[in-house]
Scaffold this active site. Structure first.
Site, PDB file in Angstrom:
ATOM      1  CG  ASP A 119      -1.746   7.577   0.558  1.00  0.00           C
ATOM      2  OD1 ASP A 119      -1.053   8.598   0.500  1.00  0.00           O
ATOM      3  OD2 ASP A 119      -2.494   7.209  -0.360  1.00  0.00           O
TER       4      ASP A 119
ATOM      5  CG  ASP B 247      -1.658   1.230   1.451  1.00  0.00           C
ATOM      6  OD1 ASP B 247      -2.322   1.648   0.491  1.00  0.00           O
ATOM      7  OD2 ASP B 247      -1.601   1.811   2.557  1.00  0.00           O
TER       8      ASP B 247
HETATM    9  C1  G6P Z   1      -5.366   6.093  -0.199  1.00  0.00           C
HETATM   10  C2  G6P Z   1      -5.560   6.756   1.153  1.00  0.00           C
HETATM   11  C3  G6P Z   1      -6.981   7.234   1.288  1.00  0.00           C
HETATM   12  C4  G6P Z   1      -7.373   8.105   0.094  1.00  0.00           C
HETATM   13  C5  G6P Z   1      -7.232   7.299  -1.181  1.00  0.00           C
HETATM   14  C6  G6P Z   1      -7.569   8.117  -2.418  1.00  0.00           C
HETATM   15  O1  G6P Z   1      -5.963   4.840  -0.185  1.00  0.00           O
HETATM   16  O2  G6P Z   1      -5.262   5.855   2.222  1.00  0.00           O
HETATM   17  O3  G6P Z   1      -7.084   7.974   2.491  1.00  0.00           O
HETATM   18  O4  G6P Z   1      -8.701   8.566   0.222  1.00  0.00           O
HETATM   19  O5  G6P Z   1      -5.886   6.851  -1.286  1.00  0.00           O
HETATM   20  O6  G6P Z   1      -6.584   9.088  -2.611  1.00  0.00           O
HETATM   21  P1  G6P Z   1      -6.613  10.214  -3.724  1.00  0.00           P
HETATM   22  O7  G6P Z   1      -5.179  10.696  -3.734  1.00  0.00           O
HETATM   23  O8  G6P Z   1      -6.997   9.565  -5.013  1.00  0.00           O
HETATM   24  O9  G6P Z   1      -7.587  11.225  -3.294  1.00  0.00           O
HETATM   25 MG    MG Z   2      -2.686   3.118   3.654  1.00  0.00          MG
END
Ligand code: G6P
Ligand code: MG
Length: 212
Positions: free
Chosen positions: A11, A9
């Site tokens: 983030d 993953d």
């Molecule tokens: C990751 C993060 C989420 C976020 C998602 C979409 O999974 O953990 O918190 O909402 O990405 O991110 P984006 O950059 O497309 O808004």
């Molecule tokens: Mg994450």
């Protein structure tokens, strides 16, 4: 157990963007007069932008039209991208670079599987854009975690069978996505407590004892 493939993953596992997501959503919530706190924010980890917005709007007093929701999601992304401007190599989480190098040295294939549409921008900004054998991200999928789509796509790009992949996740929705993909999951941070995770990592370097 040795794994031929590890899917990370992004983030909260590779890069500390979590605080920026929180700040951008908090600004939206404040502007809209919607209650939002860190406990609600935890539910957004691994969840797509629109699905995150739906969670935030659970506390809203008015109903939002689809067009309004899209505007809010775009505004959040603008705030988030402004904050991403501060991201440097220093924001790569502790132990990530040596863990990736250690896996590579042992011929383990490595990939990213993230719901984020900002994945390439983030990886580029921290200098990890060429560190992986495959990248699957939010621009390529229709269903975000806990749906397995992004991890299955990462495995496909690696040319790997799901059962030969280990997923590394910090979010409960991500652990579920890995399990739904038929993969084993190593949880880190909050996800280390999730019972469906086959391994609980104290730190990312622990992967070198599991996957190699
Ligand atoms: C990751 C993060 C989420 C976020 C998602 C979409 O999974 O953990 O918190 O909402 O990405 O991110 P984006 O950059 O497309 O808004
Ligand atoms: Mg994450």
């Amino acid at each position: 157990m040795r794994y031929e493939n590890v899917i990370f993953d992004l983030d909260g596992v590779l890069v500390s963007t979590d605080e920026y997501h929180y700040q951008a959503w908090k600004k939206i919530a404040d502007e809209e007069g919607i209650y939002f706190d860190r406990a609600i924010n935890n539910r957004l980890r691994g969840v797509s932008r629109m699905a995150s917005l739906e969670i935030i709007l659970e506390r809203a007093e008015k109903n939002y039209t689809q067009a309004e929701k899209e505007e809010l999601a775009q505004r959040k992304n603008r705030y988030y991208q402004e904050l991403l401007g501060n991201l440097t190599i220093e924001d790569t989480l502790k132990g990530v670079r040596e863990t990736l190098a250690g896996l590579r040295k042992n011929a383990v294939h490595i990939a990213v599987g993230s719901s984020s549409k900002n994945t390439m921008r983030i990886l580029t900004q921290v200098g990890l854009e060429n560190a992986f054998d495959a990248i699957a991200d939010g621009t390529e999928i229709t269903h975000s975690k806990p749906d397995p789509e992004v991890f299955l796509l990462a495995a496909q790009k690696l040319g790997a069978k799901p059962e030969n992949c280990l997923v590394v996740e910090d979010a409960p929705a991500g652990v579920q996505a890995g399990v739904n993909a038929g993969m084993q999951v190593a949880g880190i941070g909050e996800a280390a407590k999730v019972s469906q995770a086959a391994y609980a990592l104290q730190e990312i370097r622990d992967l070198l004892n599991i996957a190699v």
